[in-house]
Design an enzyme around this catalytic site. Sequence first.
Site, short mmCIF file in Angstrom:
data_model
loop_
_atom_site.label_atom_id
_atom_site.label_comp_id
_atom_site.label_asym_id
_atom_site.label_seq_id
_atom_site.Cartn_x
_atom_site.Cartn_y
_atom_site.Cartn_z
N ASN A 33 3.07 16.43 112.99
CA ASN A 33 4.02 15.41 112.87
C ASN A 33 5.57 16.11 113.00
OD1 ASN A 33 3.37 16.85 110.20
ND2 ASN A 33 4.38 15.12 109.40
N GLU A 89 9.52 15.11 112.40
CA GLU A 89 10.18 14.10 111.71
C GLU A 89 11.71 14.19 112.42
OE1 GLU A 89 9.99 14.71 107.20
OE2 GLU A 89 7.98 13.68 107.68
N CYS A 140 3.92 10.88 114.56
CA CYS A 140 2.91 11.29 113.62
C CYS A 140 2.24 12.48 114.41
CB CYS A 140 1.91 10.50 113.35
SG CYS A 140 2.61 9.08 112.28
N GLU A 153 -0.88 12.61 115.04
CA GLU A 153 -1.97 12.22 115.71
C GLU A 153 -1.39 11.61 117.20
OE1 GLU A 153 -1.32 11.29 112.96
OE2 GLU A 153 -3.08 10.53 111.66
N CYS A 205 -2.25 6.29 110.30
CA CYS A 205 -1.44 5.02 110.14
C CYS A 205 -1.92 4.06 111.38
CB CYS A 205 0.04 5.29 110.41
SG CYS A 205 0.54 5.50 112.24
N CYS A 227 -1.27 4.62 115.02
CA CYS A 227 -1.81 5.81 115.70
C CYS A 227 -3.12 5.37 115.83
CB CYS A 227 -2.08 7.33 114.64
SG CYS A 227 -0.29 8.09 114.54
#
Length: 127
Positions: free
Chosen positions: A42, A44, A53, A55, A87, A90
């Site tokens: 990930n 940010e 993310c 994934e 999530c 994803c």
Amino acid sequence: MDDRALIAAAREAARHAYAPYSGFRVGAVVVDADGKAYSGANLENSAYPSTVCAEAAAIAHAVSSGARKLDTVAVACIDADEIGYPCGNCRQMMVEFGVDRVLVDGPDGHVEHTLEELIPHGFKFAE
Ligand code: THU
């Protein structure tokens, strides 16, 4: 790579996460139909919604390397003591590339789900 090795590789990928805001370092490995593995972590952003993310990063890695059919996704967070499922966004990305199964690391080892269990009736244009 067997499933345990995939989870270990996802944990290793999480070490490269850029997660200064949440402190939640996540790694993912996706395996394509040829058995090739691609990792991601990930990343940010100060503008929080711009976060990517793990994934999504791994899927982007695979697809931008030429993969089109993905079989397995392994995901691990090295900062949580609870299981951290992918999530919704994803999961939908996994639908697009035909992911079959998802391995999620947790405190008592990993769990395995079919993508259909995680996102029944995911959206796809008719082929
Ligand atoms: N995160 C992932 O990398 N994958 C998920 O499936 C859920 C959340 C990341 C995004 C953000 O950097 C941090 O975890 C906290 O939400």
